[in-house]
Design a protein around this motif. Structure first.
Motif, PDB file in Angstrom:
ATOM      1  N   GLN A  90       0.837  -1.210   0.000  1.00 10.13           N
ATOM      2  CA  GLN A  90       0.000   0.000   0.000  1.00 10.13           C
ATOM      3  C   GLN A  90       0.865   1.251   0.000  1.00 10.13           C
ATOM      4  N   ALA A  91       1.947   1.230   0.794  1.00  8.57           N
ATOM      5  CA  ALA A  91       2.840   2.394   0.832  1.00  8.57           C
ATOM      6  C   ALA A  91       3.510   2.618  -0.522  1.00  8.57           C
ATOM      7  N   LEU A  92       3.962   1.540  -1.161  1.00  9.31           N
ATOM      8  CA  LEU A  92       4.580   1.665  -2.488  1.00  9.31           C
ATOM      9  C   LEU A  92       3.574   2.189  -3.502  1.00  9.31           C
ATOM     10  N   ASN A  93       2.329   1.719  -3.405  1.00  9.99           N
ATOM     11  CA  ASN A  93       1.288   2.178  -4.317  1.00  9.99           C
ATOM     12  C   ASN A  93       1.029   3.673  -4.129  1.00  9.99           C
ATOM     13  N   ASN A  94       0.943   4.118  -2.870  1.00 14.14           N
ATOM     14  CA  ASN A  94       0.727   5.536  -2.581  1.00 14.14           C
ATOM     15  C   ASN A  94       1.912   6.378  -3.046  1.00 14.14           C
ATOM     16  N   LEU A  95       3.123   5.874  -2.797  1.00 13.92           N
ATOM     17  CA  LEU A  95       4.327   6.595  -3.210  1.00 13.92           C
ATOM     18  C   LEU A  95       4.367   6.748  -4.725  1.00 13.92           C
ATOM     19  N   ALA A  96       4.036   5.677  -5.434  1.00 18.08           N
ATOM     20  CA  ALA A  96       4.026   5.734  -6.893  1.00 18.08           C
ATOM     21  C   ALA A  96       3.005   6.750  -7.397  1.00 18.08           C
ATOM     22  N   SER A  97       1.837   6.787  -6.753  1.00 18.92           N
ATOM     23  CA  SER A  97       0.790   7.722  -7.164  1.00 18.92           C
ATOM     24  C   SER A  97       1.251   9.170  -7.026  1.00 18.92           C
ATOM     25  N   ILE A  98       1.975   9.461  -5.952  1.00 20.76           N
ATOM     26  CA  ILE A  98       2.489  10.823  -5.763  1.00 20.76           C
ATOM     27  C   ILE A  98       3.550  11.145  -6.812  1.00 20.76           C
ATOM     28  N   TYR A  99       4.404  10.162  -7.109  1.00 21.41           N
ATOM     29  CA  TYR A  99       5.394  10.365  -8.176  1.00 21.41           C
ATOM     30  C   TYR A  99       4.701  10.692  -9.506  1.00 21.41           C
ATOM     31  N   VAL A 100       3.606   9.985  -9.800  1.00 18.58           N
ATOM     32  CA  VAL A 100       2.866  10.249 -11.038  1.00 18.58           C
ATOM     33  C   VAL A 100       2.335  11.673 -11.041  1.00 18.58           C
TER      34      VAL A 100
END
Length: 276
Positions: A90-100
């Motif tokens: 979940q943290a990786l998914n959230n981090l990726a979303s912010i990068y996008v």
């Protein structure tokens, strides 16, 4: 909420109790106090849960570049701490979303792939979005196909994959989404728009009417009103506008449509009277 309170009451450490209190405060709209609890927990002991709570609460705003960078740092610190695969995914998914959102597609792609490596299935959808933004449409389609294979609830995945398909394949995916979950409204809107493009106005209106029968929401009523206006059925257009404005009296697009349709209807009455 009840489970959070139980978890707080049975916490064995102060830092754990503070994290649960933080989530309770966040869920009740007290974002700043939730952040404060996370910071207190971190001051006692660095933990995935405390960093994740702080990042999550901070991210739940309109982030400027500086704030986004800080949330990224918090999530990276969280990922350095021990936790289970589900939470790290979940943290990786959230981090990726912010990068996008920051336009950093390469680190976003890496995060989504790392999330998939620990079986975080939702990351397929995020990775598909990245591929689409990189103009790799086939890769985006293939990524959503993998999600469809794995997902327990497939209707939303079919719906999302339709965004990366040509018109014919999109229609097929949306028909499948409706078959799996007839109460999803997007497929009806899409099919109605295609029918209007093909000048099949009556069928387009009928498609929207099917959706309005179970979900008479603002967007659906506004769209059907616009369709009615385009084919000259001003009485029906006005009725749908009035129904939509009952849901939101300030909706500007519907107000504009209502005024335009009302003006056209009044003009038709004048013409009719003058011609008789």
């Amino acid at each position: 909420m009840r489970s959070l309170r139980l978890a707080r009451n049975f916490s064995t450490t102060e830092q754990e109790r503070l994290v649960y209190e933080g989530w309770i405060l966040y869920d009740t709209g007290n974002r700043q106090e939730a952040i404060s609890r996370a910071e207190k927990s971190i001051s006692i002991q660095r933990s995935f849960e405390a960093f994740f709570l702080k990042a999550y609460a901070l991210a739940d705003t309109i982030l400027d570049p500086e704030s986004s960078s800080y949330v990224i740092q918090l999530l990276e610190e969280a990922l350095k701490c021990p936790s289970d695969g589900l939470r790290k995914g979940q943290a990786l998914n959230n981090l990726a979303s912010i990068y996008v959102d920051c336009g950093k597609l390469e680190p976003a792609e890496t995060c989504y792939k790392n999330a998939l490596d620990i079986k975080h299935t939702r990351a397929h959808q995020g990775l598909a979005r990245v591929y689409h933004m990189k103009n790799q449409r086939q890769a985006a389609y293939d990524e959503m196909s993998q999600l469809i294979e794995k997902a327990q609830y497939k209707a939303s995945a079919y719906e999302k994959r339709s965004e990366y398909s040509d018109r014919e394949m999109a229609q097929s995916d949306l028909n499948m989404a409706t078959q799996l979950d007839p109460l999803r409204t997007y497929p009806y809107r899409y099919r109605a728009a295609v029918l209007m493009d093909d000048q099949k106005e009556a069928e387009a209106v009928e498609e929207l009417t099917r959706a309005i029968a179970f979900k008479p929401d603002l967007q659906m009523l506004h769209l059907r009103a616009a369709f009615y206006e385009s084919i000259g059925d001003l009485s029906s257009a006005l009725q749908d506008c009035e129904a939509a404005l009952c849901l939101d009296p300030t909706h500007m697009d519907t107000l504009d449509l209502y005024q335009r349709a009302h003006g056209r209807a009044a003009e038709q009455v004048k013409v009719s009277i003058s011609g008789s």
